[in-house]
Design a protein around this motif. Structure first.
Motif, short mmCIF file in Angstrom:
data_model
loop_
_atom_site.label_atom_id
_atom_site.label_comp_id
_atom_site.label_asym_id
_atom_site.label_seq_id
_atom_site.Cartn_x
_atom_site.Cartn_y
_atom_site.Cartn_z
N ASP A 1 -37.66 79.89 -47.23
CA ASP A 1 -38.45 79.90 -48.35
C ASP A 1 -39.35 81.16 -48.41
OD1 ASP A 1 -39.92 78.79 -46.22
OD2 ASP A 1 -40.72 77.00 -47.53
N LEU A 2 -39.52 81.91 -47.39
CA LEU A 2 -40.40 83.17 -47.46
C LEU A 2 -39.52 84.26 -48.02
CD1 LEU A 2 -42.39 83.24 -44.12
CD2 LEU A 2 -42.80 82.36 -46.50
N TYR A 3 -38.28 84.29 -48.27
CA TYR A 3 -37.39 85.26 -49.12
C TYR A 3 -37.73 85.20 -50.32
CZ TYR A 3 -33.67 87.57 -51.26
OH TYR A 3 -33.00 88.38 -51.98
N LEU A 4 -38.53 86.09 -50.70
CA LEU A 4 -39.09 86.13 -52.19
C LEU A 4 -39.78 84.96 -52.70
CD1 LEU A 4 -35.96 87.41 -54.34
CD2 LEU A 4 -37.61 88.76 -53.10
N GLY A 5 -40.65 84.40 -51.41
CA GLY A 5 -41.46 83.48 -51.64
C GLY A 5 -42.72 83.47 -52.39
N THR A 6 -43.09 82.41 -53.23
CA THR A 6 -44.43 82.85 -53.86
C THR A 6 -45.86 82.88 -53.00
OG1 THR A 6 -44.72 80.40 -53.97
CG2 THR A 6 -43.38 81.47 -56.00
N ALA A 7 -46.93 83.17 -53.67
CA ALA A 7 -47.82 83.16 -52.82
C ALA A 7 -48.34 81.73 -52.31
CB ALA A 7 -49.22 83.52 -53.47
N ASP A 8 -47.92 80.72 -53.34
CA ASP A 8 -48.29 79.11 -52.71
C ASP A 8 -47.31 78.93 -51.42
OD1 ASP A 8 -50.25 78.92 -54.55
OD2 ASP A 8 -48.88 78.02 -56.16
N ALA A 9 -45.97 79.32 -51.41
CA ALA A 9 -45.14 79.07 -50.63
C ALA A 9 -45.49 79.58 -49.16
CB ALA A 9 -43.88 79.42 -51.14
N ILE A 10 -45.96 80.88 -49.38
CA ILE A 10 -46.36 81.62 -48.06
C ILE A 10 -47.75 80.94 -47.59
CG2 ILE A 10 -47.30 83.68 -47.09
CD1 ILE A 10 -45.64 85.18 -49.57
N ARG A 11 -48.77 80.66 -48.49
CA ARG A 11 -49.78 79.97 -47.93
C ARG A 11 -49.52 78.49 -47.38
NH1 ARG A 11 -55.23 82.06 -51.08
NH2 ARG A 11 -55.88 80.45 -50.01
N ARG A 12 -48.48 77.96 -47.87
CA ARG A 12 -48.15 76.61 -47.24
C ARG A 12 -47.78 76.57 -46.08
NH1 ARG A 12 -43.39 74.59 -47.41
NH2 ARG A 12 -42.75 75.69 -49.15
N ARG A 13 -46.76 77.67 -45.66
CA ARG A 13 -46.04 77.78 -44.34
C ARG A 13 -47.31 78.64 -43.21
NH1 ARG A 13 -41.48 75.68 -42.74
NH2 ARG A 13 -40.09 76.08 -44.23
N VAL B 1 -50.58 87.08 -51.80
CA VAL B 1 -51.44 86.45 -50.72
C VAL B 1 -52.64 87.42 -50.25
CG1 VAL B 1 -51.57 85.21 -48.86
CG2 VAL B 1 -49.58 84.93 -50.37
N ALA B 2 -52.25 88.44 -49.85
CA ALA B 2 -53.20 89.46 -49.12
C ALA B 2 -54.37 89.85 -50.21
CB ALA B 2 -52.57 90.94 -48.91
N ALA B 3 -54.25 90.00 -51.50
CA ALA B 3 -55.26 90.20 -52.46
C ALA B 3 -55.90 88.92 -52.73
CB ALA B 3 -54.62 90.92 -53.68
N ASP B 4 -55.31 87.86 -52.94
CA ASP B 4 -56.16 86.51 -53.03
C ASP B 4 -57.08 86.13 -51.82
OD1 ASP B 4 -54.63 86.32 -55.25
OD2 ASP B 4 -53.48 84.54 -54.55
N LEU B 5 -56.72 86.46 -50.56
CA LEU B 5 -57.44 86.27 -49.56
C LEU B 5 -58.75 87.34 -49.49
CD1 LEU B 5 -54.75 85.09 -46.72
CD2 LEU B 5 -56.24 83.80 -48.22
N ALA B 6 -58.47 88.55 -49.74
CA ALA B 6 -59.28 89.68 -49.77
C ALA B 6 -60.50 89.38 -50.91
CB ALA B 6 -58.62 90.91 -49.99
N ALA C 1 -54.62 75.23 -41.43
CA ALA C 1 -54.27 74.43 -42.68
C ALA C 1 -55.30 74.78 -43.88
CB ALA C 1 -54.33 72.91 -42.00
N GLY C 2 -56.85 75.17 -43.53
CA GLY C 2 -57.47 75.39 -44.60
C GLY C 2 -57.14 76.49 -45.40
N LEU C 3 -55.93 77.27 -45.09
CA LEU C 3 -55.69 78.47 -46.13
C LEU C 3 -54.62 77.91 -47.08
CD1 LEU C 3 -55.05 81.29 -43.55
CD2 LEU C 3 -56.94 81.06 -45.13
N ARG C 4 -54.30 76.59 -47.11
CA ARG C 4 -53.47 75.97 -48.04
C ARG C 4 -54.25 76.01 -49.34
NH1 ARG C 4 -51.43 70.80 -44.82
NH2 ARG C 4 -50.30 71.94 -43.26
N ASP C 5 -55.27 76.04 -49.60
CA ASP C 5 -56.08 75.76 -50.67
C ASP C 5 -57.42 76.26 -50.96
OD1 ASP C 5 -55.66 72.25 -50.65
OD2 ASP C 5 -57.38 73.55 -49.63
N SER C 6 -57.75 77.23 -49.99
CA SER C 6 -59.24 77.65 -49.85
C SER C 6 -59.01 79.08 -49.16
CB SER C 6 -59.98 76.64 -49.03
OG SER C 6 -61.30 77.01 -48.93
#
Length: 175
Positions: free
Chosen positions: A81-93, A116-121, A151-156
């Motif tokens: 699920d990381l193959y061409l995974g969405t930002a949400d899938a990456i954060r979930r993992r 994901v990098a830009a969202d977290l930055a 686990a906090g990175l899933r949605d924050s």
């Protein structure tokens, strides 16, 4: 407890493969990029790797050659699920990683990894988040300090701080 997260886009791959996109392997330049990135990331405390199951991401991790001091190669989990995974899938993992791990590398693809990098930055460095969104070529990586559980990175993005943006052979931008 502080944790280190490194998000990396795979190194330069061949343009085509008889096995399709998933089977594309690293180009000779990609092997060199990944080896250089491995030297740069060696001191970053990486204890575990989450990696897309594609050939080019697997080869990127192989070429990095990361080792746990005195304990052999860094363990790698290959995830479909990381193959061409969405930002949400990456954060979930990332959110599923055991909190005993304090240094994590995630190797994947664009657009998921740079998103994901830009969202977290964005929380700590909005201008750098814009840079990441515009510029994240192959073998680029960004490093974050995480103050809290995975686990906090899933949605924050609370407690997340961008600490570096880099690309092999170029000066790493310490932020």
């Amino acid at each position: 407890m502080n944790r280190t997260l490194v998000l990396m886009r795979h190194a330069k791959a061949l343009a085509h493969s008889a096995l399709g996109d998933r089977g594309r392997e690293l180009a000779p330049r990609g092997w060199q990029e990944a080896q250089q990135a491995g030297r740069e990331l060696a001191g970053h405390g990486i204890q575990s790797v989450l990696c897309s199951a594609s050939a080019r991401t697997r080869q990127t991790v192989e070429a990095l050659g990361l080792r746990v001091p005195g304990d052999g190669p860094v363990p790698v989990e290959y995830l479909d699920d990381l193959y061409l995974g969405t930002a949400d899938a990456i954060r979930r993992r990332i959110g599923e990683v055991d909190d005993d791990i304090t240094g994590l590398l995630v190797v994947g693809h664009s657009p998921g990894i740079p998103t994901v990098a830009a969202d977290l930055a964005w929380a700590s460095k909005p201008q750098d988040a814009d840079t990441i969104q515009r510029w994240f070529p192959t073998a680029s990586y960004s490093q974050f300090r995480i103050d809290g559980p995975w686990a906090g990175l899933r949605d924050s993005d609370e407690g997340v701080r961008l600490t570096a943006i880099g690309r092999p052979g170029q000066t790493t931008i310490q932020t």
